[in-house]
Write a protein that holds these residues in place. Structure first.
Motif, PDB file in Angstrom:
ATOM      1  N   PHE A  48      -2.150   4.921   2.224  1.00 40.09           N
ATOM      2  CA  PHE A  48      -2.202   4.984   0.755  1.00 40.09           C
ATOM      3  C   PHE A  48      -0.918   4.385   0.146  1.00 40.09           C
ATOM      4  O   PHE A  48      -0.970   3.649  -0.846  1.00 40.09           O
ATOM      5  N   ALA A  49       0.220   4.705   0.767  1.00 45.46           N
ATOM      6  CA  ALA A  49       1.494   4.173   0.271  1.00 45.46           C
ATOM      7  C   ALA A  49       1.539   2.652   0.421  1.00 45.46           C
ATOM      8  O   ALA A  49       1.995   1.943  -0.478  1.00 45.46           O
ATOM      9  N   LEU A  50       1.053   2.145   1.543  1.00 45.25           N
ATOM     10  CA  LEU A  50       1.051   0.701   1.767  1.00 45.25           C
ATOM     11  C   LEU A  50       0.147  -0.014   0.773  1.00 45.25           C
ATOM     12  O   LEU A  50       0.471  -1.106   0.295  1.00 45.25           O
ATOM     13  N   LEU A  51      -0.985   0.605   0.449  1.00 43.02           N
ATOM     14  CA  LEU A  51      -1.907  -0.004  -0.508  1.00 43.02           C
ATOM     15  C   LEU A  51      -1.275  -0.158  -1.884  1.00 43.02           C
ATOM     16  O   LEU A  51      -1.670  -1.039  -2.661  1.00 43.02           O
ATOM     17  N   GLY A  52      -0.307   0.684  -2.189  1.00 45.62           N
ATOM     18  CA  GLY A  52       0.350   0.593  -3.487  1.00 45.62           C
ATOM     19  C   GLY A  52       1.502  -0.394  -3.527  1.00 45.62           C
ATOM     20  O   GLY A  52       2.048  -0.675  -4.593  1.00 45.62           O
ATOM     21  N   LYS A  53       1.873  -0.943  -2.366  1.00 43.23           N
ATOM     22  CA  LYS A  53       3.050  -1.803  -2.305  1.00 43.23           C
ATOM     23  C   LYS A  53       2.720  -3.285  -2.357  1.00 43.23           C
ATOM     24  O   LYS A  53       3.525  -4.084  -2.826  1.00 43.23           O
ATOM     25  N   LYS A  54       1.544  -3.693  -1.831  1.00 39.45           N
ATOM     26  CA  LYS A  54       1.230  -5.118  -1.839  1.00 39.45           C
ATOM     27  C   LYS A  54      -0.281  -5.316  -1.775  1.00 39.45           C
ATOM     28  O   LYS A  54      -1.018  -4.410  -1.357  1.00 39.45           O
ATOM     29  N   PRO A  55      -0.745  -6.483  -2.170  1.00 44.39           N
ATOM     30  CA  PRO A  55      -2.186  -6.739  -2.138  1.00 44.39           C
ATOM     31  C   PRO A  55      -2.665  -7.051  -0.725  1.00 44.39           C
ATOM     32  O   PRO A  55      -1.967  -7.702   0.054  1.00 44.39           O
TER      33      PRO A  55
END
Length: 404
Positions: A48-55
């Motif tokens: 979830f955190a990774l999804l918020g950092k980049k496309p």
């Protein structure tokens, strides 16, 4: 690498709790798009955190991730109402209609049940990651300027993929397929002499995702726990990895010699264990795996060479002497091979202080027998501490030599 529009290079997120399935997914993606930028994680909160950092251009997530489940991840992605919708492959052990219907409102790109159909997954990935007619090829990574061979090997010790494959795994899989699918007994017979396949399948069978109390310690036990589909997928995944086979003739010759040492120790261990009514297959497995580190070093040496590094027999010998044991220890620990099996492997090299199991004594003596020169007899071995503790004399040792 072929010339590719950088915007077309996909960012792919793989979220899967089981490390062996995670690694398999990574290899399948890289087989389709070797230039893909991969992020891999084992829990939903990190995903979830990774999804918020980049496309991302694709997400592959297990439904039953710890923390935030794959279904909740998919729901969060769909609530963003991106156009076009982010491709999202949901993996699940659940194939019942209720579970599938629960996921349908979130419109997963694919709902795939595990164990995976690798061929089907590969076809889907080609559609998602490649344009029609597009081909992408990648060269081996080049060495960083100033990198020395010892430094290279030290840097790769903790992340080594293990040994090269020493049996024809593709032919073994084809030969084990029958009208009713994969025959586990045939597969076990076809690959049982390969240290890498044996180690990886035992490690995978004992991973946390298997939820087992008693560890699998032999290839046969591992295949029975994994089942035909997962066992086949893992073997197939090993063939997809870079440097899975040694193409350099000199390195391949070294590997053949270390493989022969492994097989001799394995055969003597199994035969001696049978003579003493002990666990033959566990002793065979310990003997087979005791040179895993040396073989892993040879595989890394090929990657060094492919990256532009120079290599000769002196450098190979020095690398094996310095790093063989360290690579083996690191692999056995990282793959969490059963402690009992690791103890038998350690006994091949030396017996520590304290009380020894009879199987540990067997493996220590088997290694001594395997190291005998053709002109040497067994009299000295019969008087050794190990032989005396096992109560094995000249007669039994002579019979052992004739039996193998």
């Amino acid at each position: 690498m072929t010339v590719v529009d950088l915007k077309a290079v996909p960012n792919v997120l793989i979220a899967e709790a089981d490390p062996w399935t995670r690694d398999l997914l990574k290899q399948v993606v890289l087989t389709v798009r070797c230039d893909a930028q991969l992020d891999v994680c084992g829990d939903g909160q990190q995903a979830f955190a990774l999804l918020g950092k980049k496309p991302y251009g694709l997400v592959i997530a297990d439904r039953d991730l710890p923390g935030i489940g794959g279904l909740d991840l998919l729901r969060a992605v769909r609530q963003r109402r991106a156009v076009p919708a982010l491709p999202f492959i949901l993996l699940s052990e659940r194939s019942d209609s209720a579970s599938v219907r629960e996921a349908l409102p979130m419109a997963p790109t694919a709902y795939l049940t595990t164990p995976l159909d690798i061929e089907g997954l590969t076809k889907r990935l080609k559609v998602l990651l490649l344009e029609a007619g597009q081909e992408v090829s990648c060269d081996a990574p080049t060495l960083a300027p100033g990198t020395t061979l010892p430094r290279f090997l030290e840097q790769h010790r903790a992340s080594s993929d293990g040994a090269p494959l020493l049996v024809d795994a593709q032919s073994a899989l084809k030969g084990s397929l029958g009208p009713d699918g994969l025959d586990l007994a045939l597969l076990e017979q076809a690959v049982r002499t390969d240290p890498q396949i044996t180690a990886v399948l035992i490690a995978a069978a004992n991973s946390a995702a298997q939820h087992r109390v008693s560890p699998a310690q032999t290839l046969e036990q591992a295949l029975q726990r994994l089942g035909p589909v997962q066992g086949m997928n893992l073997v197939l995944g090993l063939t997809l990895k870079r440097s899975a086979q040694l193409s350099d003739p000199c390195l391949a010759d070294y590997a053949e010699r270390y493989w022969a040492l492994s097989l001799r120790a394995a055969d003597y261990g199994r035969t001696l264990a049978g003579m003493l009514n002990l666990d033959q297959e566990r002793c065979y497995c310990a003997g087979l795996l005791h040179r895993l580190g040396d073989l892993a070093v040879l595989r890394c040496l090929q990657e060094w060479q492919q990256g532009g590094g120079e290599l000769d027999t002196r450098a190979i010998d020095a690398s094996l002497a310095e790093f063989g044991a360290a690579y083996g220890s690191a692999l056995r620990t990282r793959w969490r091979l059963p402690l009992e099996l690791r103890e038998l492997i350690a006994a091949i090299y030396h017996l520590g202080g304290g009380v020894y199991s009879r199987e540990s004594l067997v493996m220590n003596l088997a290694a001594q027998v395997a190291g005998l020169a053709p002109e040497e007899g067994v009299d000295v071995l019969a008087s050794s501490k190990t032989a005396r503790l096992l109560r094995v004399g000249v007669s039994e040792l002579s019979r052992l030599l004739k039996a193998v």
